[in-house]
Design an enzyme around this catalytic site. Structure first.
Site, PDB file in Angstrom:
ATOM      1  N   TYR A  78    -100.689 -36.236 -71.467  1.00 40.55           N
ATOM      2  CA  TYR A  78    -100.467 -37.398 -71.810  1.00 40.55           C
ATOM      3  C   TYR A  78     -99.314 -37.116 -72.385  1.00 40.55           C
ATOM      4  O   TYR A  78     -98.206 -38.168 -72.357  1.00 40.55           O
ATOM      5  CB  TYR A  78    -101.346 -38.125 -72.465  1.00 40.55           C
ATOM      6  CG  TYR A  78    -101.046 -39.665 -72.666  1.00 40.55           C
ATOM      7  CD1 TYR A  78    -101.401 -40.758 -71.905  1.00 40.55           C
ATOM      8  CD2 TYR A  78    -100.404 -40.007 -73.966  1.00 40.55           C
ATOM      9  CE1 TYR A  78    -101.089 -41.996 -72.106  1.00 40.55           C
ATOM     10  CE2 TYR A  78     -99.970 -41.309 -74.037  1.00 40.55           C
ATOM     11  CZ  TYR A  78    -100.340 -42.338 -73.113  1.00 40.55           C
ATOM     12  OH  TYR A  78    -100.053 -43.437 -73.361  1.00 40.55           O
ATOM     13  N   PHE A 130     -75.887 -56.100 -58.853  1.00 37.93           N
ATOM     14  CA  PHE A 130     -76.879 -55.700 -57.933  1.00 37.93           C
ATOM     15  C   PHE A 130     -78.015 -56.672 -58.517  1.00 37.93           C
ATOM     16  O   PHE A 130     -78.258 -56.979 -59.538  1.00 37.93           O
ATOM     17  CB  PHE A 130     -77.268 -54.152 -58.448  1.00 37.93           C
ATOM     18  CG  PHE A 130     -78.351 -53.876 -57.426  1.00 37.93           C
ATOM     19  CD1 PHE A 130     -78.192 -53.867 -56.151  1.00 37.93           C
ATOM     20  CD2 PHE A 130     -79.888 -53.582 -57.967  1.00 37.93           C
ATOM     21  CE1 PHE A 130     -79.305 -53.488 -55.040  1.00 37.93           C
ATOM     22  CE2 PHE A 130     -80.620 -53.377 -57.038  1.00 37.93           C
ATOM     23  CZ  PHE A 130     -80.560 -53.308 -55.501  1.00 37.93           C
ATOM     24  N   THR A 131     -78.888 -56.864 -57.496  1.00 40.88           N
ATOM     25  CA  THR A 131     -79.813 -57.892 -57.566  1.00 40.88           C
ATOM     26  C   THR A 131     -80.785 -57.815 -58.932  1.00 40.88           C
ATOM     27  O   THR A 131     -80.826 -58.472 -59.799  1.00 40.88           O
ATOM     28  CB  THR A 131     -80.940 -57.688 -56.390  1.00 40.88           C
ATOM     29  OG1 THR A 131     -81.436 -56.518 -56.224  1.00 40.88           O
ATOM     30  CG2 THR A 131     -79.997 -58.263 -55.063  1.00 40.88           C
ATOM     31  N   ASP A 221     -74.550 -47.421 -63.910  1.00 41.58           N
ATOM     32  CA  ASP A 221     -75.577 -47.423 -62.917  1.00 41.58           C
ATOM     33  C   ASP A 221     -75.481 -46.110 -62.008  1.00 41.58           C
ATOM     34  O   ASP A 221     -74.705 -46.334 -61.134  1.00 41.58           O
ATOM     35  CB  ASP A 221     -75.722 -48.761 -62.043  1.00 41.58           C
ATOM     36  CG  ASP A 221     -76.802 -48.803 -61.241  1.00 41.58           C
ATOM     37  OD1 ASP A 221     -77.482 -47.467 -61.063  1.00 41.58           O
ATOM     38  OD2 ASP A 221     -77.212 -49.704 -60.678  1.00 41.58           O
ATOM     39  N   LYS A 264     -83.163 -42.592 -55.354  1.00 44.69           N
ATOM     40  CA  LYS A 264     -82.064 -42.627 -54.251  1.00 44.69           C
ATOM     41  C   LYS A 264     -81.438 -41.050 -54.323  1.00 44.69           C
ATOM     42  O   LYS A 264     -81.906 -40.247 -53.697  1.00 44.69           O
ATOM     43  CB  LYS A 264     -80.690 -43.740 -54.271  1.00 44.69           C
ATOM     44  CG  LYS A 264     -81.316 -45.040 -54.025  1.00 44.69           C
ATOM     45  CD  LYS A 264     -82.011 -45.627 -55.332  1.00 44.69           C
ATOM     46  CE  LYS A 264     -82.289 -47.123 -54.863  1.00 44.69           C
ATOM     47  NZ  LYS A 264     -83.129 -47.867 -55.744  1.00 44.69           N
ATOM     48  N   ARG A 388     -78.332 -58.498 -46.767  1.00 46.06           N
ATOM     49  CA  ARG A 388     -77.483 -58.670 -48.139  1.00 46.06           C
ATOM     50  C   ARG A 388     -76.567 -59.594 -47.843  1.00 46.06           C
ATOM     51  O   ARG A 388     -75.429 -59.647 -47.789  1.00 46.06           O
ATOM     52  CB  ARG A 388     -76.947 -57.117 -48.295  1.00 46.06           C
ATOM     53  CG  ARG A 388     -77.961 -56.074 -48.543  1.00 46.06           C
ATOM     54  CD  ARG A 388     -78.374 -56.034 -49.977  1.00 46.06           C
ATOM     55  NE  ARG A 388     -79.617 -56.691 -50.298  1.00 46.06           N
ATOM     56  CZ  ARG A 388     -80.461 -56.490 -51.437  1.00 46.06           C
ATOM     57  NH1 ARG A 388     -80.304 -55.158 -51.904  1.00 46.06           N
ATOM     58  NH2 ARG A 388     -81.342 -57.254 -51.731  1.00 46.06           N
ATOM     59  N   PHE A 455     -85.214 -62.624 -51.986  1.00 42.32           N
ATOM     60  CA  PHE A 455     -84.938 -62.069 -50.815  1.00 42.32           C
ATOM     61  C   PHE A 455     -86.438 -61.300 -50.535  1.00 42.32           C
ATOM     62  O   PHE A 455     -86.647 -60.890 -49.297  1.00 42.32           O
ATOM     63  CB  PHE A 455     -83.904 -61.276 -50.882  1.00 42.32           C
ATOM     64  CG  PHE A 455     -83.809 -60.233 -52.139  1.00 42.32           C
ATOM     65  CD1 PHE A 455     -83.230 -60.506 -53.194  1.00 42.32           C
ATOM     66  CD2 PHE A 455     -84.330 -58.871 -51.667  1.00 42.32           C
ATOM     67  CE1 PHE A 455     -83.201 -59.773 -54.234  1.00 42.32           C
ATOM     68  CE2 PHE A 455     -84.066 -58.066 -52.749  1.00 42.32           C
ATOM     69  CZ  PHE A 455     -83.618 -58.411 -54.177  1.00 42.32           C
TER      70      PHE A 455
END
Ligand code: F0G
Length: 463
Positions: A78, A130-131, A221, A264, A388, A455
């Protein structure tokens, strides 16, 4: 059929396949039914009904034998898992920030940093939205302001760094609202919504300089920062001799913190983190993560997931890998360009973006041309892509009106190390087929609209 003699020597993927996952082919009739049941939204399709899945490069990567071996070394304590310390030390080595807070994925990190730094009434300038990033900024009471260069909104501009910040727009905003109302500048490396377009080192340095002058933080980001670093090496003057790993670290050095979706660049299926230099912000983030994600040494992840991310960092910086990664996207994009299918130029890092506004020029934006095109490609071949455009852009929280983005695109997103050149050929041929029959395609109307990030779950009917 005769193949022309090559004009150059080919390159190939620097790996071979050890495990395979069979793909399922379906009939056109089956796909028509499936997309109708999914409300013409590719997010609502069952993966079982998809042949080639180019919905996203997020969490869809193939891990290496080295990463899988690391999974067996998961320390599922943990608190204080050894995999956390491995991830922390690799983050320091490859990104260079001081402190690490693991999160279940990128938006977990965005949530924490937005809640800590943004006050109601603040403004957050960014190189295109970005969303999920903008959603968290708005939830914290901030207003996002787009400060990307104009070229980013033009699919035909071949500017090599369409992710660049327009310094005049940034300075204009600082003058207008005052530096005190800007908690940070939100800079993305390879701008997803612009078509996977990179920011240059020179521009990043200039942003840093301006930010320092006004006492404003810069938050990166870093989701696809290694792919950005590779573009810098290819395209920016004086960077050809630098290592991509060195470029990444330099890029990060101009920023104060980073949010990261490990799904990514890090070649894994789940995971993310927040990386910070400021000790006070780190203290607060480390405290907040226990409320929303999990203890600060796991942040909602299993030990094995942190190990896979740590090892992914070691693999992402390998230049033969990056060449094959970016090269595969380019192969698909170049084929479509040669066949005169309108796409965003230059070809991006993680995806080929089809210019739905031009392909379906007879369909107005409020009839959702990109949403329509994605559904049509699925019906043609079972290839799944993503809208998009106007659906992703959502509504303005103040006026409640649709936002009308200049870019109305379909993203054909390539997972890392998953598909072969033959899959690219099949996809290009399907897109061409749809393009050639575009005149008979009609638009859609929205029949269900969720409140947040619509979306993902919106439903449509044919007109
Ligand atoms: N930032 C960028 C630039 C992204 O592309 C994403 C995710 C996130 C942040 C959020 O990360 O998904 O781990 O919470 N992009 C995915 C995509 C969803 O398909 O482009 P997450």
């Amino acid at each position: 059929m005769a193949y022309p003699k090559p004009t150059r020597r080919s390159w190939a993927e620097p790996f071979k396949i050890k495990v395979v996952e069979p793909l399922k082919t379906t009939s056109r009739q089956h796909r028509v039914k499936a997309i109708e049941e999914a409300g013409h939204n590719t997010f609502l399709l069952r993966s079982e009904d998809v042949y080639i899945d180019f919905l996203t490069d997020s969490g869809t990567n193939a891990m290496s034998d080295y990463q899988w071996a690391g999974m067996m070394l998961g320390d599922e304590a943990y608190a204080g898992s050894k995999n956390f310390y491995h991830l922390e030390s690799n983050m320091r080595k490859y990104y260079g920030y001081k402190y690490l807070v693991p999160t279940h994925q990128g938006r977990g990190a965005e949530h924490i940093i937005s809640q800590i730094l943004i006050k109601p009434g603040d403004f957050i300038p960014g190189n295109m939205y970005f969303t999920t990033t903008r959603e968290h900024q708005e939830r914290a009471g901030g207003t996002f302001v787009d400060i990307i260069i104009d070229e980013a909104h033009d699919p035909d501009s071949t500017h090599p760094f369409k992710g660049n910040v327009d310094l005049q727009k940034l300075e204009g905003l600082i003058k207008k609202v005052g530096a005190k109302k800007i908690p940070y500048i939100s800079v993305a490396a390879t701008v997803n919504m612009a078509g996977g377009q990179p920011i240059s080192m020179e521009n990043m340095k200039a942003v840093r300089k301006l930010a320092t002058k006004h006492g404003i933080r810069v938050i990166l980001d870093a989701t696809r920062a290694i792919e950005n670093a590779y573009f810098i090496k290819l395209r920016e003057k004086g960077c050809q001799k630098k290592s991509v790993a060195g470029i990444l670290k330099e890029l990060c050095s101009y920023t104060d913190a980073a949010t990261m979706s490990g799904k990514k660049d890090l070649l894994v299926n789940i995971g993310g983190f927040l990386a910070i230099n400021d000790e006070k912000i780190f203290d607060e983030a480390r405290n907040m993560v226990v409320v929303f994600e999990g203890l600060h040494t796991y942040g909602g992840l299993a030990g094995r997931d942190m190990e896979a991310m740590a090892r992914g960092m070691e693999e992402m910086v390998k230049e033969d890998y990056l060449r094959a990664r970016i090269g595969q996207v380019e192969y698909l994009g170049q084929k479509l360009m040669d066949w005169e299918v309108p796409i965003v130029k230059p070809i991006g890092g993680h995806a080929v973006f089809l210019d739905a506004r031009r392909i379906l020029e007879h369909i107005p934006q409020d009839k959702f041309p990109a949403q329509t095109l994605a559904a049509e490609i699925y019906i043609d071949s079972g290839v799944r892509t993503m809208e998009r455009g106007i659906v992703s852009a959502g509504r303005d929280p103040k006026t409640g009106e649709h936002r009308h983005p200049k870019l109305e695109l379909v993203r054909v997103t390539i997972p890392r190390r998953v598909y072969t050149q033959a899959h690219m050929d099949v996809t290009a041929e399907s897109v061409l087929e749809v393009h050639e029959n575009r005149k008979r395609i009609k638009g859609l109307k929205m029949v269900y609209e969720p409140k947040y990030l619509r979306f993902f779950q919106a439903r449509f009917d044919r007109i």
